[in-house]
Design a protein around this motif. Sequence first.
Motif, PDB file in Angstrom:
ATOM      1  N   MET A   1       0.806  -1.628   0.219  1.00 37.16           N
ATOM      2  CA  MET A   1      -0.089   0.398   0.387  1.00 37.16           C
ATOM      3  C   MET A   1       0.682   1.144  -0.160  1.00 37.16           C
ATOM      4  SD  MET A   1      -2.867   1.166  -0.365  1.00 37.16           S
ATOM      5  CE  MET A   1      -4.157   1.408   0.339  1.00 37.16           C
ATOM      6  N   LEU A   2       2.159   1.359   0.596  1.00 36.80           N
ATOM      7  CA  LEU A   2       3.077   2.533   0.593  1.00 36.80           C
ATOM      8  C   LEU A   2       3.551   2.307  -0.454  1.00 36.80           C
ATOM      9  CD1 LEU A   2       4.480   2.266   4.608  1.00 36.80           C
ATOM     10  CD2 LEU A   2       3.243   4.591   3.584  1.00 36.80           C
ATOM     11  N   ILE A   3       3.704   1.736  -1.135  1.00 37.80           N
ATOM     12  CA  ILE A   3       4.622   1.793  -3.186  1.00 37.80           C
ATOM     13  C   ILE A   3       3.972   2.662  -3.565  1.00 37.80           C
ATOM     14  CG2 ILE A   3       4.830  -0.047  -4.461  1.00 37.80           C
ATOM     15  CD1 ILE A   3       6.403  -1.522  -2.463  1.00 37.80           C
ATOM     16  N   ILE A   4       2.039   1.781  -3.678  1.00 39.65           N
ATOM     17  CA  ILE A   4       1.072   2.650  -4.310  1.00 39.65           C
ATOM     18  C   ILE A   4       0.549   3.843  -3.997  1.00 39.65           C
ATOM     19  CG2 ILE A   4      -1.228   2.409  -4.938  1.00 39.65           C
ATOM     20  CD1 ILE A   4      -0.951  -0.587  -4.582  1.00 39.65           C
ATOM     21  N   LEU A   5       1.021   3.984  -3.195  1.00 38.59           N
ATOM     22  CA  LEU A   5       0.776   5.572  -2.435  1.00 38.59           C
ATOM     23  C   LEU A   5       2.061   6.537  -2.638  1.00 38.59           C
ATOM     24  CD1 LEU A   5      -1.366   5.652   1.395  1.00 38.59           C
ATOM     25  CD2 LEU A   5      -1.504   6.774  -1.060  1.00 38.59           C
ATOM     26  N   GLY A   6       3.589   6.391  -2.835  1.00 38.47           N
ATOM     27  CA  GLY A   6       4.498   6.917  -2.936  1.00 38.47           C
ATOM     28  C   GLY A   6       4.743   6.724  -4.843  1.00 38.47           C
ATOM     29  N   ALA A   7       4.602   6.047  -5.242  1.00 36.80           N
ATOM     30  CA  ALA A   7       4.133   6.380  -6.678  1.00 36.80           C
ATOM     31  C   ALA A   7       3.258   7.112  -6.721  1.00 36.80           C
ATOM     32  CB  ALA A   7       3.514   4.452  -7.192  1.00 36.80           C
ATOM     33  N   GLY A   8       2.135   7.146  -6.510  1.00 31.67           N
ATOM     34  CA  GLY A   8       1.121   8.118  -7.002  1.00 31.67           C
ATOM     35  C   GLY A   8       1.783   9.801  -6.200  1.00 31.67           C
ATOM     36  N   PHE A   9       2.274   9.305  -5.246  1.00 25.72           N
ATOM     37  CA  PHE A   9       2.820  11.606  -4.990  1.00 25.72           C
ATOM     38  C   PHE A   9       3.719  12.060  -6.297  1.00 25.72           C
ATOM     39  CE2 PHE A   9       6.150  13.672  -2.999  1.00 25.72           C
ATOM     40  CZ  PHE A   9       5.206  14.592  -2.188  1.00 25.72           C
ATOM     41  N   TYR A  10       4.800  10.694  -6.083  1.00 25.76           N
ATOM     42  CA  TYR A  10       5.900  10.892  -7.162  1.00 25.76           C
ATOM     43  C   TYR A  10       5.349  11.452  -8.546  1.00 25.76           C
ATOM     44  CZ  TYR A  10       9.771  10.338  -9.870  1.00 25.76           C
ATOM     45  OH  TYR A  10      10.651  11.031 -10.912  1.00 25.76           O
ATOM     46  N   SER A  11       3.942  10.375  -8.933  1.00 29.37           N
ATOM     47  CA  SER A  11       3.507  10.812 -10.161  1.00 29.37           C
ATOM     48  C   SER A  11       3.205  12.412 -10.199  1.00 29.37           C
ATOM     49  CB  SER A  11       2.754   9.528 -10.760  1.00 29.37           C
ATOM     50  OG  SER A  11       3.163   8.441 -11.106  1.00 29.37           O
ATOM     51  N   LEU A  12       2.406  12.531  -8.777  1.00 31.87           N
ATOM     52  CA  LEU A  12       1.897  13.966  -9.154  1.00 31.87           C
ATOM     53  C   LEU A  12       2.791  14.858  -8.772  1.00 31.87           C
ATOM     54  CD1 LEU A  12      -1.047  15.163  -8.687  1.00 31.87           C
ATOM     55  CD2 LEU A  12      -0.501  15.246  -6.051  1.00 31.87           C
ATOM     56  N   HIS A  13       3.672  15.017  -7.974  1.00 32.53           N
ATOM     57  CA  HIS A  13       4.805  15.657  -7.585  1.00 32.53           C
ATOM     58  C   HIS A  13       5.524  15.953  -9.296  1.00 32.53           C
ATOM     59  CE1 HIS A  13       8.112  17.981  -6.210  1.00 32.53           C
ATOM     60  NE2 HIS A  13       9.063  17.267  -6.598  1.00 32.53           N
ATOM     61  N   SER A  14       5.620  14.854 -10.584  1.00 33.85           N
ATOM     62  CA  SER A  14       6.231  15.182 -11.608  1.00 33.85           C
ATOM     63  C   SER A  14       5.653  15.704 -13.020  1.00 33.85           C
ATOM     64  CB  SER A  14       6.852  13.385 -11.954  1.00 33.85           C
ATOM     65  OG  SER A  14       7.528  13.017 -11.434  1.00 33.85           O
ATOM     66  N   TYR A  15       4.200  15.281 -12.631  1.00 33.84           N
ATOM     67  CA  TYR A  15       3.094  16.171 -13.367  1.00 33.84           C
ATOM     68  C   TYR A  15       3.580  18.121 -13.177  1.00 33.84           C
ATOM     69  CZ  TYR A  15      -0.913  17.480 -15.452  1.00 33.84           C
ATOM     70  OH  TYR A  15      -1.761  18.472 -16.656  1.00 33.84           O
ATOM     71  N   LYS A  16       3.362  18.061 -11.858  1.00 30.42           N
ATOM     72  CA  LYS A  16       3.064  19.540 -11.475  1.00 30.42           C
ATOM     73  C   LYS A  16       4.503  19.980 -12.243  1.00 30.42           C
ATOM     74  CE  LYS A  16       0.377  19.064  -7.651  1.00 30.42           C
ATOM     75  NZ  LYS A  16       0.028  19.813  -6.204  1.00 30.42           N
ATOM     76  N   ASP A  17       5.520  19.828 -11.679  1.00 28.24           N
ATOM     77  CA  ASP A  17       6.797  19.497 -12.154  1.00 28.24           C
ATOM     78  C   ASP A  17       6.803  20.515 -13.586  1.00 28.24           C
ATOM     79  OD1 ASP A  17       9.505  20.499 -11.568  1.00 28.24           O
ATOM     80  OD2 ASP A  17      10.549  18.677 -12.140  1.00 28.24           O
ATOM     81  N   LYS A  18       6.208  19.370 -14.185  1.00 20.92           N
ATOM     82  CA  LYS A  18       6.117  19.222 -15.528  1.00 20.92           C
ATOM     83  C   LYS A  18       5.260  20.359 -16.218  1.00 20.92           C
ATOM     84  CE  LYS A  18       5.007  16.840 -20.104  1.00 20.92           C
ATOM     85  NZ  LYS A  18       4.147  15.492 -20.927  1.00 20.92           N
ATOM     86  N   MET A  19       5.368  20.577 -16.088  1.00 20.38           N
ATOM     87  CA  MET A  19       3.335  21.859 -15.910  1.00 20.38           C
ATOM     88  C   MET A  19       4.351  23.212 -15.921  1.00 20.38           C
ATOM     89  SD  MET A  19       0.994  20.849 -17.334  1.00 20.38           S
ATOM     90  CE  MET A  19       0.342  22.762 -17.797  1.00 20.38           C
ATOM     91  N   ASN A  20       4.948  23.392 -14.922  1.00 21.76           N
ATOM     92  CA  ASN A  20       5.928  24.348 -14.401  1.00 21.76           C
ATOM     93  C   ASN A  20       6.906  24.768 -15.252  1.00 21.76           C
ATOM     94  OD1 ASN A  20       4.070  24.307 -11.717  1.00 21.76           O
ATOM     95  ND2 ASN A  20       5.906  23.556 -10.227  1.00 21.76           N
ATOM     96  N   ARG A  21       7.732  23.480 -15.610  1.00 14.41           N
ATOM     97  CA  ARG A  21       8.287  23.767 -17.201  1.00 14.41           C
ATOM     98  C   ARG A  21       8.076  24.235 -18.023  1.00 14.41           C
ATOM     99  NH1 ARG A  21      10.338  18.554 -14.959  1.00 14.41           N
ATOM    100  NH2 ARG A  21      10.196  17.721 -16.580  1.00 14.41           N
ATOM    101  N   GLN A  22       7.169  23.437 -18.504  1.00 14.75           N
ATOM    102  CA  GLN A  22       6.030  24.378 -19.729  1.00 14.75           C
ATOM    103  C   GLN A  22       5.865  25.853 -19.878  1.00 14.75           C
ATOM    104  OE1 GLN A  22       2.914  20.646 -20.582  1.00 14.75           O
ATOM    105  NE2 GLN A  22       4.435  19.325 -20.831  1.00 14.75           N
ATOM    106  N   ILE A  23       5.259  25.919 -18.346  1.00 14.91           N
ATOM    107  CA  ILE A  23       4.740  27.390 -18.522  1.00 14.91           C
ATOM    108  C   ILE A  23       5.768  28.406 -18.477  1.00 14.91           C
ATOM    109  CG2 ILE A  23       3.637  28.884 -16.888  1.00 14.91           C
ATOM    110  CD1 ILE A  23       1.418  27.222 -18.071  1.00 14.91           C
ATOM    111  N   VAL A  24       6.900  27.618 -17.791  1.00 10.51           N
ATOM    112  CA  VAL A  24       8.237  28.442 -17.934  1.00 10.51           C
ATOM    113  C   VAL A  24       8.445  28.977 -19.365  1.00 10.51           C
ATOM    114  CG1 VAL A  24      10.099  29.103 -16.719  1.00 10.51           C
ATOM    115  CG2 VAL A  24       8.829  28.977 -15.937  1.00 10.51           C
ATOM    116  N   HIS A  25       8.831  28.170 -20.075  1.00  7.90           N
ATOM    117  CA  HIS A  25       8.968  27.632 -21.802  1.00  7.90           C
ATOM    118  C   HIS A  25       8.227  28.644 -22.233  1.00  7.90           C
ATOM    119  CE1 HIS A  25       9.668  25.807 -25.490  1.00  7.90           C
ATOM    120  NE2 HIS A  25      10.692  25.685 -25.093  1.00  7.90           N
ATOM    121  N   TYR A  26       7.159  28.569 -22.529  1.00  5.62           N
ATOM    122  CA  TYR A  26       5.555  28.841 -23.010  1.00  5.62           C
ATOM    123  C   TYR A  26       5.991  30.624 -22.761  1.00  5.62           C
ATOM    124  CZ  TYR A  26       1.408  31.914 -24.056  1.00  5.62           C
ATOM    125  OH  TYR A  26       0.901  32.608 -24.071  1.00  5.62           O
ATOM    126  N   LEU A  27       6.352  30.954 -21.460  1.00  6.76           N
ATOM    127  CA  LEU A  27       6.296  32.840 -20.939  1.00  6.76           C
ATOM    128  C   LEU A  27       7.669  32.719 -21.443  1.00  6.76           C
ATOM    129  CD1 LEU A  27       5.240  33.078 -17.002  1.00  6.76           C
ATOM    130  CD2 LEU A  27       4.164  33.756 -20.091  1.00  6.76           C
TER     131      LEU A  27
END
Length: 100
Positions: A1-27
């Motif tokens: 269960m902890l592995i699933i939660l950890g993977a979900g948290f990591y995926s969410l963090h990675s997605y947010k980081d990717k969006m931040n980079r895309q917005i900075v690139h756009y700007l």
Amino acid sequence: MLIILGAGFYSLHSYKDKMNRQIVHYLTTEQGYTEKQLYKVYTQIGKAPVVSTTVIFADEPDARYFYRKEAGQIYQYSNAPAGPPDGSKTHYLHLEEDGG
């Protein structure tokens, strides 16, 4: 269960980081800003819109600008005061023609 939660948290963090980079690139590439002009960029996942990236510019720390990506296009869709709305913020320096 902890592995699933950890993977979900990591995926969410990675997605947010990717969006931040895309917005900075756009700007920086499409809107002509430098990274020094961007004080703060952060992505949140909420209700509507589901994913929203907030940008605060260094020369206007009392305003927030909201960006999102739909169908491969990034655009500014709104703006607001950075603090509690008190009616004093009426002029925004970084409004895009098609957004805000």
